[in-house]
Design a protein around this motif. Structure first.
Motif, mmCIF file in Angstrom:
data_model
loop_
_atom_site.group_PDB
_atom_site.id
_atom_site.type_symbol
_atom_site.label_atom_id
_atom_site.label_comp_id
_atom_site.label_asym_id
_atom_site.label_seq_id
_atom_site.Cartn_x
_atom_site.Cartn_y
_atom_site.Cartn_z
ATOM 1 N N ALA A 98 0.939 -1.434 0.519
ATOM 2 C CA ALA A 98 -0.134 0.274 0.351
ATOM 3 C C ALA A 98 1.353 1.608 -0.188
ATOM 4 N N VAL A 99 -0.050 1.838 -0.750
ATOM 5 C CA VAL A 99 0.956 2.785 -0.748
ATOM 6 C C VAL A 99 0.110 4.782 0.201
ATOM 7 N N PRO A 100 1.016 5.418 1.563
ATOM 8 C CA PRO A 100 -0.383 5.752 2.093
ATOM 9 C C PRO A 100 -0.558 7.323 0.070
ATOM 10 N N GLY A 101 -1.968 7.258 1.247
ATOM 11 C CA GLY A 101 -2.140 8.552 -0.099
ATOM 12 C C GLY A 101 -3.101 8.683 -1.388
ATOM 13 N N VAL A 102 -2.594 6.900 -0.730
ATOM 14 C CA VAL A 102 -3.127 6.244 -2.906
ATOM 15 C C VAL A 102 -4.113 5.511 -2.852
ATOM 16 N N SER A 103 -3.625 4.491 -1.556
ATOM 17 C CA SER A 103 -4.442 3.311 -1.742
ATOM 18 C C SER A 103 -6.038 3.144 -0.734
ATOM 19 N N ASP A 104 -6.569 2.611 -1.110
ATOM 20 C CA ASP A 104 -7.908 2.223 0.033
ATOM 21 C C ASP A 104 -7.555 1.405 0.591
ATOM 22 N N LEU A 105 -8.433 0.843 1.667
ATOM 23 C CA LEU A 105 -8.899 -0.066 2.768
ATOM 24 C C LEU A 105 -9.783 -1.350 2.351
ATOM 25 N N ASP A 106 -9.635 -2.138 1.840
ATOM 26 C CA ASP A 106 -10.289 -2.978 1.598
ATOM 27 C C ASP A 106 -10.551 -3.702 2.699
ATOM 28 N N LEU A 107 -12.192 -4.385 3.421
ATOM 29 C CA LEU A 107 -12.715 -4.966 4.600
ATOM 30 C C LEU A 107 -13.551 -5.655 4.309
ATOM 31 N N LEU A 108 -13.822 -6.639 4.897
ATOM 32 C CA LEU A 108 -14.516 -8.106 4.781
ATOM 33 C C LEU A 108 -15.690 -8.397 6.230
ATOM 34 N N VAL A 109 -16.631 -7.986 6.134
ATOM 35 C CA VAL A 109 -17.332 -8.398 7.559
ATOM 36 C C VAL A 109 -18.436 -9.456 6.828
ATOM 37 N N ALA A 110 -18.191 -10.397 8.345
ATOM 38 C CA ALA A 110 -18.608 -11.637 7.944
ATOM 39 C C ALA A 110 -19.485 -12.295 9.561
#
Length: 274
Positions: A62-74
């Motif tokens: 990941a690159v600060p300021g560029v990448s997003d955060l991807d989450l999965l909630v079960a």
């Protein structure tokens, strides 16, 4: 590119889980910890089964300021409208709280669906190989080991054609640069993954790296230089989204229909979902 003898596999030829908490870059550690805390607080132990982070952050790229955060909630039961609203609010809170990330996306499913036989080679594979545990029982323990087979290719991306009408409607309705960038990122990533899994059984490996995926595709379609160029464009757009309408047109109206037809011809159609 990964070592030629590695290709994302364990010694026995099964696909290795690609992320881990130890790979999270230091600037993103507070983001991941905040996600952990806020997910637990939003759903509580009675409702939440487990949660995961996936994508470039747990892969360590990941690159600060560029990448997003991807989450999965079960969840322990089928998601409700209230659950969906809570996830959207959580996404907005995290995105606003951290300059390190450019957007947050959280998938919401119930644990029974994620481990079901129907989803064994799609969502099940996603959890077992592409997701890094954050909270709760790791559902990967309930799932099999996976190999880069035609079955896995068919069930992960054999439904690209179903996305085309939605993409066309969203592209036609996108009036701001922000809307076009968001759409271009999602479309581009899906197309690169599809191009890669099209040839994955022949390459006999796994990668989630967009640039590497495009180059693996190029090895097996040397007679399609225009498609190679378009998939490389998609790989660049997946990392740096574009607001240029011409980019969206190329991806949605040219590359995507060809890729959907080629995928059906090579691997067949994904098993239909209810």
């Amino acid at each position: 590119m990964d070592d030629e003898d590695d290709r994302g596999l364990n010694p026995d030829g099964t696909i290795r889980r690609e992320g881990s908490p130890g790979r999270v870059p230091a600037p993103f550690a507070p983001v991941v910890e905040a996600a952990r805390t806020r997910i637990a607080g939003t759903f509580g132990a009675a409702r939440l089964h487990s949660a995961y982070v996936y994508g470039s952050i747990p892969r360590g790229t990941a690159v600060p300021g560029v990448s997003d955060l991807d989450l999965l909630v079960a969840l322990r039961g089928a998601p409700t409208a209230a659950d969906a609203a809570a996830v959207r609010a959580l996404e907005a809170e995290l995105d606003a709280a951290f300059d390190q990330i450019d957007g947050v996306g959280a998938l919401l499913h119930d644990a029974a669906t994620l481990t079901s036989r129907l989803e064994r080679h799609d969502l099940g594979f996603f959890v077992a190989c592409l997701c890094t545990p954050l909270l709760g029982e790791d559902l990967a323990a309930r799932l099999p080991a996976y190999r880069p087979t035609p079955l896995l290719a068919r069930e992960t991306n054999g439904d690209l054609g179903l996305a085309l009408p939605l993409w066309r409607r969203r592209a036609a309705g996108a009036v701001t640069d922000a809307e076009r960038r968001a759409l271009s990122r999602g479309v581009a990533r899906r197309l690169v993954r599809t191009g890669f899994t099209l040839v994955m059984p022949r390459w006999r490996g796994w990668t989630s790296d967009l640039a590497e995926s495009a180059e693996v595709f190029a090895r097996y379609y040397p007679d399609r230089p225009e498609r190679i160029a378009q998939l490389r464009l998609a790989a660049r757009t997946g990392r740096a989204p574009s607001a240029d309408p011409a980019v969206l047109t190329t991806l949605v109206e040219d590359l995507a229909p060809w890729l959907a037809a080629e995928y059906l011809a090579v691997h067949g159609e994904k098993a239909p979902r209810p």
